[in-house]
Design a protein around this motif. Structure first.
Motif, PDB file in Angstrom:
ATOM      1  N   UNK A   3      34.876  37.475  37.313  1.00  0.00           N
ATOM      2  CA  UNK A   3      33.944  36.874  38.272  1.00  0.00           C
ATOM      3  C   UNK A   3      34.445  35.514  38.742  1.00  0.00           C
ATOM      4  N   UNK A   4      34.960  34.714  37.828  1.00  0.00           N
ATOM      5  CA  UNK A   4      35.477  33.393  38.197  1.00  0.00           C
ATOM      6  C   UNK A   4      36.682  33.514  39.130  1.00  0.00           C
ATOM      7  N   UNK A   5      37.568  34.447  38.838  1.00  0.00           N
ATOM      8  CA  UNK A   5      38.740  34.650  39.696  1.00  0.00           C
ATOM      9  C   UNK A   5      38.308  35.111  41.078  1.00  0.00           C
ATOM     10  N   UNK A   6      37.366  36.031  41.149  1.00  0.00           N
ATOM     11  CA  UNK A   6      36.870  36.483  42.449  1.00  0.00           C
ATOM     12  C   UNK A   6      36.254  35.336  43.235  1.00  0.00           C
ATOM     13  N   UNK A   7      35.460  34.519  42.570  1.00  0.00           N
ATOM     14  CA  UNK A   7      34.843  33.379  43.243  1.00  0.00           C
ATOM     15  C   UNK A   7      35.892  32.411  43.776  1.00  0.00           C
ATOM     16  N   UNK A   8      36.829  32.041  42.936  1.00  0.00           N
ATOM     17  CA  UNK A   8      37.857  31.077  43.338  1.00  0.00           C
ATOM     18  C   UNK A   8      38.745  31.646  44.447  1.00  0.00           C
ATOM     19  N   UNK A   9      38.978  32.946  44.413  1.00  0.00           N
ATOM     20  CA  UNK A   9      39.863  33.568  45.393  1.00  0.00           C
ATOM     21  C   UNK A   9      39.236  33.642  46.777  1.00  0.00           C
ATOM     22  N   UNK A  10      37.967  33.942  46.872  1.00  0.00           N
ATOM     23  CA  UNK A  10      37.362  34.157  48.185  1.00  0.00           C
ATOM     24  C   UNK A  10      36.470  33.012  48.657  1.00  0.00           C
ATOM     25  N   UNK A  11      36.217  32.036  47.813  1.00  0.00           N
ATOM     26  CA  UNK A  11      35.386  30.907  48.237  1.00  0.00           C
ATOM     27  C   UNK A  11      36.157  30.042  49.239  1.00  0.00           C
ATOM     28  N   UNK A  12      35.440  29.297  50.056  1.00  0.00           N
ATOM     29  CA  UNK A  12      36.130  28.394  50.982  1.00  0.00           C
ATOM     30  C   UNK A  12      37.065  27.451  50.222  1.00  0.00           C
TER      31      UNK A  12
END
Length: 116
Positions: free
Chosen positions: A16-25
């Motif tokens: 979840x953290x990787x997904x957030x960091x990858x697609x967040x602005x």
């Protein structure tokens, strides 16, 4: 048993953290003193290690999914206007995931699996 559950939770939280960091602005992406390449590689190494240890009876599925998932997660950046997907970044992530799979395999070999 409690440790097994904690490792599973940590694996999913790392994803979840990787997904957030990858697609967040890009502006809200966390920064540290390491090179971005090392950040990417270490994040995927840790995630892959956690998944392989969390699901030892599903080693091959975990291995394939985390390595191919590195490319898939990189492709998600096409949907963010402030990010860009690059083959080099996907490669760094896949190498990190491969290292994590190998470390997870070694950890499972040292401590034989008790649960799935």
């Amino acid at each position: 048993m409690v440790l097994d559950r904690l490792v599973k939770i940590a694996a999913w939280l790392s994803l979840a953290a990787i997904l957030f960091v990858t697609v967040s602005p890009i502006g809200i992406r966390p920064h540290d003193v390491m090179s971005v390449r090392y950040d990417r590689a270490l994040a995927f190494t840790a995630m892959a290690l956690l998944f392989v240890v969390a699901y030892p009876r599903h080693f091959w599925a975990c291995a394939i999914l985390v390595i191919l998932g590195a490319a898939a997660i990189e492709l998600l950046q096409y949907f963010s206007p402030t990010r860009h997907a690059r083959l080099e970044d996907a490669s760094v992530k896949a190498v990190g995931a491969t290292i994590g799979v190998a470390l997870g395999f070694a950890a499972n070999w040292i401590r034989p699996p008790r649960s799935s």
